[in-house]
Design a protein around this motif. Sequence first.
Motif, PDB file in Angstrom:
ATOM      1  N   LEU A  41      -8.279 -17.096   3.176  1.00  0.00           N
ATOM      2  CA  LEU A  41      -7.860 -15.802   3.701  1.00  0.00           C
ATOM      3  C   LEU A  41      -6.584 -15.378   2.988  1.00  0.00           C
ATOM      4  O   LEU A  41      -5.615 -16.146   2.933  1.00  0.00           O
ATOM      5  CB  LEU A  41      -7.611 -15.891   5.207  1.00  0.00           C
ATOM      6  N   ILE A  42      -6.596 -14.167   2.423  1.00  0.00           N
ATOM      7  CA  ILE A  42      -5.414 -13.637   1.744  1.00  0.00           C
ATOM      8  C   ILE A  42      -5.185 -12.205   2.190  1.00  0.00           C
ATOM      9  O   ILE A  42      -6.090 -11.548   2.714  1.00  0.00           O
ATOM     10  CB  ILE A  42      -5.549 -13.685   0.204  1.00  0.00           C
ATOM     11  N   ASP A  43      -3.964 -11.714   1.958  1.00  0.00           N
ATOM     12  CA  ASP A  43      -3.697 -10.300   2.184  1.00  0.00           C
ATOM     13  C   ASP A  43      -3.661  -9.592   0.834  1.00  0.00           C
ATOM     14  O   ASP A  43      -3.846 -10.221  -0.204  1.00  0.00           O
ATOM     15  CB  ASP A  43      -2.397 -10.098   2.972  1.00  0.00           C
ATOM     16  N   ASP A  44      -3.434  -8.292   0.861  1.00  0.00           N
ATOM     17  CA  ASP A  44      -3.463  -7.552  -0.411  1.00  0.00           C
ATOM     18  C   ASP A  44      -2.076  -7.296  -0.987  1.00  0.00           C
ATOM     19  O   ASP A  44      -1.909  -6.462  -1.868  1.00  0.00           O
ATOM     20  CB  ASP A  44      -4.243  -6.246  -0.264  1.00  0.00           C
ATOM     21  N   ASN A  45      -1.067  -8.021  -0.509  1.00  0.00           N
ATOM     22  CA  ASN A  45       0.260  -7.941  -1.127  1.00  0.00           C
ATOM     23  C   ASN A  45       0.230  -8.748  -2.417  1.00  0.00           C
ATOM     24  O   ASN A  45       0.039  -9.962  -2.386  1.00  0.00           O
ATOM     25  CB  ASN A  45       1.338  -8.489  -0.195  1.00  0.00           C
ATOM     26  N   LEU A  46       0.419  -8.059  -3.529  1.00  0.00           N
ATOM     27  CA  LEU A  46       0.317  -8.715  -4.831  1.00  0.00           C
ATOM     28  C   LEU A  46       1.673  -8.707  -5.530  1.00  0.00           C
ATOM     29  O   LEU A  46       2.375  -7.698  -5.513  1.00  0.00           O
ATOM     30  CB  LEU A  46      -0.724  -8.006  -5.696  1.00  0.00           C
ATOM     31  N   PRO A  47       2.051  -9.835  -6.129  1.00  0.00           N
ATOM     32  CA  PRO A  47       3.358  -9.907  -6.783  1.00  0.00           C
ATOM     33  C   PRO A  47       3.430  -9.032  -8.028  1.00  0.00           C
ATOM     34  O   PRO A  47       2.503  -8.993  -8.837  1.00  0.00           O
ATOM     35  CB  PRO A  47       3.498 -11.385  -7.140  1.00  0.00           C
ATOM     36  N   ILE A  48       4.547  -8.327  -8.147  1.00  0.00           N
ATOM     37  CA  ILE A  48       4.790  -7.438  -9.289  1.00  0.00           C
ATOM     38  C   ILE A  48       6.172  -7.750  -9.840  1.00  0.00           C
ATOM     39  O   ILE A  48       7.115  -7.984  -9.095  1.00  0.00           O
ATOM     40  CB  ILE A  48       4.700  -5.958  -8.855  1.00  0.00           C
TER      41      ILE A  48
END
Length: 90
Positions: A41-48
């Motif tokens: 399970l993951i969220d859609d916050n992606l590192p930038i």
Amino acid sequence: EIQYPWNLIYPQSEETKLPIKSANNLYFVKLFFCGEWRTILIDDNLPIFDDKFLFPTIVDSHEVWPQLLGKAILKFLILSNRLNEGIYPP
């Protein structure tokens, strides 16, 4: 049936079987490791960093499945303590 990387991410469109935007910003990703399917399970916050994604991207595309898949793989490696030990089966 042929499996493609994007077929491992849910929720999916009923018709195209492609990942779709999640209403709650959560995604399930199926990964096959050591002979077993695992669900992450993951969220859609992606590192930038410097306005660029840190996970793989597709050039000139708005598809986010490569970043979601990369995040799920990294989360699995961290949770299973494989990041320091390597990804080879014990």
